[in-house]
Design a protein around this motif. Structure first.
Motif, PDB file in Angstrom:
ATOM      1  N   ARG A  25      37.118  28.022  41.726  1.00 48.16           N
ATOM      2  CA  ARG A  25      38.108  26.950  41.766  1.00 48.16           C
ATOM      3  C   ARG A  25      37.448  25.620  42.126  1.00 48.16           C
ATOM      4  NH1 ARG A  25      41.797  30.184  46.135  1.00 48.16           N
ATOM      5  NH2 ARG A  25      42.384  32.011  44.859  1.00 48.16           N
ATOM      6  N   LEU A  56      38.001  33.805  36.284  1.00 48.70           N
ATOM      7  CA  LEU A  56      38.797  32.607  36.076  1.00 48.70           C
ATOM      8  C   LEU A  56      38.045  31.411  36.654  1.00 48.70           C
ATOM      9  CD1 LEU A  56      41.410  30.994  35.431  1.00 48.70           C
ATOM     10  CD2 LEU A  56      42.276  31.704  37.683  1.00 48.70           C
ATOM     11  N   LEU A  61      43.456  38.182  33.386  1.00 43.37           N
ATOM     12  CA  LEU A  61      43.049  37.391  34.548  1.00 43.37           C
ATOM     13  C   LEU A  61      42.593  38.307  35.687  1.00 43.37           C
ATOM     14  CD1 LEU A  61      45.932  34.760  34.562  1.00 43.37           C
ATOM     15  CD2 LEU A  61      43.557  34.384  33.879  1.00 43.37           C
ATOM     16  N   GLU A 104      37.283  34.428  41.024  1.00 43.69           N
ATOM     17  CA  GLU A 104      37.919  33.142  40.769  1.00 43.69           C
ATOM     18  C   GLU A 104      36.987  32.031  41.250  1.00 43.69           C
ATOM     19  OE1 GLU A 104      41.828  32.699  42.303  1.00 43.69           O
ATOM     20  OE2 GLU A 104      42.543  34.629  41.515  1.00 43.69           O
ATOM     21  N   VAL A 123      36.209  34.889  45.755  1.00 43.90           N
ATOM     22  CA  VAL A 123      36.664  33.545  45.411  1.00 43.90           C
ATOM     23  C   VAL A 123      35.574  32.548  45.787  1.00 43.90           C
ATOM     24  CG1 VAL A 123      38.336  31.729  45.933  1.00 43.90           C
ATOM     25  CG2 VAL A 123      39.103  34.100  45.710  1.00 43.90           C
ATOM     26  N   ARG A 156      38.727  27.627  37.196  1.00 41.56           N
ATOM     27  CA  ARG A 156      39.878  26.721  37.181  1.00 41.56           C
ATOM     28  C   ARG A 156      39.519  25.399  37.867  1.00 41.56           C
ATOM     29  NH1 ARG A 156      44.930  29.355  39.637  1.00 41.56           N
ATOM     30  NH2 ARG A 156      45.406  29.921  37.467  1.00 41.56           N
TER      31      ARG A 156
END
Length: 216
Positions: free
Chosen positions: A92, A110, A4, A90, A70, A112
């Motif tokens: 999200r 990632l 991750l 990431e 992010v 998600r």
């Protein structure tokens, strides 16, 4: 198991509200509720950044480099990230459609939550990538290389793996596994016994075996 990303953002400075620029250099910035619709940021570099609830419709980010960042709640249709590089990123709760990531390189990424329709990952390279609790509808992995890629709690609908190459790809935790094309390219992936039963008719058709009830 995929490694991750370890994203530890430093204190961020608010973006000044100006538009994105080709080859722009963005370091340690926070973009919040920004409207980047139709803007051209090809070749831009984002390091230690956060993009929160930004609109990315038709935003041109081809060959952009996004690292240690992010993307939270971003949305858009037709976002162009062709040949981009994403490392330690990431994503999200994204709501995206027709995102172009063909020829891109994703490493320690990632993704998600959220929903992504018609994701184009043709000829992309994915290493240590995790899709978690998201919906991927008609994702195109044609010709892609997938190494240590995990799908956890995802719905994978009408996926295309034509010509893909896999190593250590874990599909066991997929909640909905629907492969439209490229079933024969699952060598290098692991599936669960129940998924094998669900895919058995497609596997049989792939090798030309007819499955019929015995005569009475």
């Amino acid at each position: 198991m995929a490694a991750l990303p370890e994203v530890r953002l430093p204190p961020l400075r608010p973006h000044d509200g100006a538009g994105l620029e080709p080859e722009g250099d963005y370091d340690g910035l926070e973009f919040t509720d920004a409207d980047f619709v139709g803007q051209d940021a090809r070749g831009a570099r984002f390091l230690d950044c956060a993009l929160r609830r930004c609109a990315l419709d038709e935003t041109r980010l081809g060959r952009a480099r996004i690292s240690d960042s992010v993307l939270d709640g971003v949305r858009g249709v037709g976002t162009d990230l062709a040949e981009a590089s994403l490392r330690d990123v990431e994503v999200r709760d994204a709501r995206l459609g027709g995102t172009q990531l063909h020829g891109a390189v994703l490493e320690r990424v990632l993704i998600r939550g959220g929903k992504i329709d018609y994701l184009n990952l043709r000829n992309a390279k994915l290493k240590d990538v995790t899709f978690e609790d998201c919906v991927l509808s008609e994702a195109d992995f044609g010709g892609a290389v997938l190494e240590r890629v995990d799908f956890r709690g995802c719905a994978l609908r009408r996926a295309d793996f034509t010509g893909a190459r896999m190593a250590d790809v874990d599909l066991r935790a997929v909640t909905e596994l629907d492969i439209a094309r490229g079933l024969e390219r699952l060598s290098g992936a692991v599936i669960s016994p129940s998924q094998l039963l669900d895919l058995a008719p497609a596997f049989a058709a792939q090798i030309g075996v007819r499955v019929e009830a015995p005569p009475e």
